[in-house]
Design a protein around this motif. Sequence first.
Motif, PDB file in Angstrom:
ATOM      1  N   HIS A  22     -29.610   3.654   8.829  1.00 27.56           N
ATOM      2  CA  HIS A  22     -30.014   3.086   7.546  1.00 27.56           C
ATOM      3  C   HIS A  22     -28.883   2.210   7.011  1.00 27.56           C
ATOM      4  N   PRO A  23     -29.215   1.011   6.486  1.00 27.05           N
ATOM      5  CA  PRO A  23     -28.160   0.170   5.903  1.00 27.05           C
ATOM      6  C   PRO A  23     -27.579   0.836   4.657  1.00 27.05           C
ATOM      7  N   LEU A  24     -26.341   0.497   4.374  1.00 29.96           N
ATOM      8  CA  LEU A  24     -25.690   1.051   3.189  1.00 29.96           C
ATOM      9  C   LEU A  24     -26.394   0.586   1.926  1.00 29.96           C
ATOM     10  N   ARG A  25     -26.522   1.491   0.979  1.00 26.79           N
ATOM     11  CA  ARG A  25     -27.041   1.100  -0.331  1.00 26.79           C
ATOM     12  C   ARG A  25     -25.992   0.233  -1.025  1.00 26.79           C
ATOM     13  N   LEU A  26     -26.467  -0.584  -1.965  1.00 27.70           N
ATOM     14  CA  LEU A  26     -25.547  -1.458  -2.673  1.00 27.70           C
ATOM     15  C   LEU A  26     -24.469  -0.648  -3.383  1.00 27.70           C
ATOM     16  N   SER A  27     -24.838   0.479  -3.975  1.00 30.42           N
ATOM     17  CA  SER A  27     -23.850   1.291  -4.688  1.00 30.42           C
ATOM     18  C   SER A  27     -22.757   1.795  -3.742  1.00 30.42           C
ATOM     19  N   ASP A  28     -23.121   2.117  -2.492  1.00 26.03           N
ATOM     20  CA  ASP A  28     -22.108   2.538  -1.516  1.00 26.03           C
ATOM     21  C   ASP A  28     -21.199   1.367  -1.156  1.00 26.03           C
ATOM     22  N   ARG A  29     -21.781   0.191  -1.008  1.00 27.99           N
ATOM     23  CA  ARG A  29     -20.967  -0.979  -0.684  1.00 27.99           C
ATOM     24  C   ARG A  29     -20.031  -1.330  -1.837  1.00 27.99           C
ATOM     25  N   VAL A  30     -20.502  -1.126  -3.072  1.00 26.54           N
ATOM     26  CA  VAL A  30     -19.659  -1.384  -4.235  1.00 26.54           C
ATOM     27  C   VAL A  30     -18.407  -0.504  -4.181  1.00 26.54           C
ATOM     28  N   LEU A  31     -18.592   0.771  -3.907  1.00 23.95           N
ATOM     29  CA  LEU A  31     -17.448   1.678  -3.853  1.00 23.95           C
ATOM     30  C   LEU A  31     -16.545   1.378  -2.660  1.00 23.95           C
ATOM     31  N   ARG A  32     -17.155   0.975  -1.553  1.00 27.60           N
ATOM     32  CA  ARG A  32     -16.341   0.621  -0.386  1.00 27.60           C
ATOM     33  C   ARG A  32     -15.486  -0.613  -0.691  1.00 27.60           C
ATOM     34  N   GLU A  33     -16.090  -1.621  -1.326  1.00 28.20           N
ATOM     35  CA  GLU A  33     -15.337  -2.826  -1.683  1.00 28.20           C
ATOM     36  C   GLU A  33     -14.228  -2.507  -2.688  1.00 28.20           C
ATOM     37  N   ALA A  34     -14.532  -1.633  -3.644  1.00 25.27           N
ATOM     38  CA  ALA A  34     -13.501  -1.277  -4.627  1.00 25.27           C
ATOM     39  C   ALA A  34     -12.282  -0.682  -3.946  1.00 25.27           C
ATOM     40  N   ARG A  35     -12.510   0.039  -2.837  1.00 25.29           N
ATOM     41  CA  ARG A  35     -11.384   0.634  -2.104  1.00 25.29           C
ATOM     42  C   ARG A  35     -10.673  -0.413  -1.240  1.00 25.29           C
ATOM     43  N   THR A  36     -11.444  -1.173  -0.458  1.00 28.06           N
ATOM     44  CA  THR A  36     -10.817  -2.117   0.478  1.00 28.06           C
ATOM     45  C   THR A  36     -10.129  -3.270  -0.258  1.00 28.06           C
ATOM     46  N   GLN A  37     -10.636  -3.670  -1.406  1.00 25.10           N
ATOM     47  CA  GLN A  37     -10.034  -4.769  -2.159  1.00 25.10           C
ATOM     48  C   GLN A  37      -8.976  -4.295  -3.149  1.00 25.10           C
ATOM     49  N   ARG A  38      -8.707  -2.996  -3.162  1.00 27.62           N
ATOM     50  CA  ARG A  38      -7.717  -2.406  -4.072  1.00 27.62           C
ATOM     51  C   ARG A  38      -7.939  -2.950  -5.491  1.00 27.62           C
ATOM     52  N   LEU A  39      -9.107  -2.661  -6.006  1.00 25.76           N
ATOM     53  CA  LEU A  39      -9.542  -3.201  -7.282  1.00 25.76           C
ATOM     54  C   LEU A  39      -8.582  -2.846  -8.412  1.00 25.76           C
ATOM     55  N   GLU A  40      -7.994  -1.680  -8.329  1.00 20.91           N
ATOM     56  CA  GLU A  40      -7.120  -1.232  -9.416  1.00 20.91           C
ATOM     57  C   GLU A  40      -5.858  -2.085  -9.536  1.00 20.91           C
ATOM     58  N   ASP A  41      -5.534  -2.888  -8.496  1.00 13.63           N
ATOM     59  CA  ASP A  41      -4.314  -3.690  -8.509  1.00 13.63           C
ATOM     60  C   ASP A  41      -4.562  -5.146  -8.891  1.00 13.63           C
ATOM     61  N   ARG A  42      -5.804  -5.537  -9.160  1.00 12.67           N
ATOM     62  CA  ARG A  42      -6.105  -6.940  -9.434  1.00 12.67           C
ATOM     63  C   ARG A  42      -6.028  -7.221 -10.933  1.00 12.67           C
ATOM     64  N   ASN A  43      -6.052  -8.530 -11.318  1.00 16.48           N
ATOM     65  CA  ASN A  43      -6.003  -8.844 -12.744  1.00 16.48           C
ATOM     66  C   ASN A  43      -7.392  -8.675 -13.364  1.00 16.48           C
ATOM     67  N   VAL A  44      -7.443  -8.587 -14.666  1.00 16.74           N
ATOM     68  CA  VAL A  44      -8.680  -8.194 -15.328  1.00 16.74           C
ATOM     69  C   VAL A  44      -9.792  -9.224 -15.159  1.00 16.74           C
TER      70      VAL A  44
END
Length: 423
Positions: A22-44
């Motif tokens: 089954h393809p990943l749900r969008l919500s799963d991809r959102v969380l995966r991107e937040a991890r791989t893109q290190r969202l917490e370290d980017r500007n607002v």
Amino acid sequence: MPKSRGRRKPGGGKKPVRRSPHPLRLSDRVLREARTQRLEDRNVLAVEAWASGCLGEAWLAAGMMEREPEQMLCLEVVGRASTTPSPHGLAAVAALERVGPPDSRSLLGETVEILAGSQPLPAWHAAAPHRPVRAWRAVDVWDSERVLFVEYDGPVPHTLMAQISEVGGTMVDNLALLTPAAAEAWAAMREDGEVPMPPIEQGSGDVLADLALALRLTDMTWPRQDDEDVVALRALAWARCRDHLPDWPEHQPLDEAERGRLLDAFAASRTDAAQEADTVRSLADLFLDYGENYLSRGPLCWSPGQAAGFLEDWLPRKAVLDQEHRMLLPAVLTQWVTFALTERGVEEPWISPVIAAVDAHASAFRAAFDDEEAWGPAKQISAALAARGVDLTDRDAVDAAVRTLNAERLAQQLTGRPRPSGS
């Protein structure tokens, strides 16, 4: 005995790819991107743009009857982030809170508070909202396209740009995040031969209200606007302008005295055959009706795109014209757009492109007009009544004929007999 499939030679062939059933749900991809893109370290601002893109993807993928796809995405992300708390999950929820739909803000904020109890918040979470400080509106001479610029200060100074078209209805064609002073830079880049669109500084509240109304009308269009930049920044733009959304503008019908004045003035401006005056006036009345109902910036706001759409789309689908009207229509439309734009104060060099559009699309109008497959339901009925000799200006006669026509069509459907020619 089963056949051997043979051995894979060293270095030969490819390793079989293991695919998820089954393809990943969008919500799963959102969380995966937040991890791989290190969202917490980017500007607002980058965080807001990222969250806006996630919400835009949910909005674009939703079916026509799905009313709250963005809220559903927020709910799913909250559920997954709460089930397995993590810094990137907290960052994803906090990012959605900044640009998410109003109905989800409370849930997102409460979830951020809960998750923050066991892990640190991203540094950008405490950043104040960006504040509009200046705004400009640039409109072309035909009032068929405008570009809005809203400059923001705050954590990351920038300009929100929106390009809005009025051809075929109000549509946000492009959104972008630009550097500060983008309006002045855009004006300097315009070349001498381009349509004049000088940016005029205006109140930021007025410009944001313009953007909000255009976004609302764009959202009502189906299929949805799928421009990549619009989808990516739509939620961010809504977050900036939603508080300025005006009430629905009331349609102001053209005053009968003003209608009469315009028709009389147009007739007086013509120098060709007087024997065609009745036909020409009825065509001018048709152009004025179209302008009043379909030219969103005013009944005289003709542009090259509006002329093309009228000739190639609206007339073939909607209008019923006799041979004389069809023969004269392109020439009279040329005269009408010249008159209409002169009334609006448009200078002659910018009337010529509209006349050229009429000339360029006149042959397509003639070719498309007889294509019955392109006719709308109203035109089909009008043509059927006209073929029966019904006076389309006689309301009682039309009502009686429509009742008869409906009864005949129902009987034909029940009996399976084909409709007679002309019905």
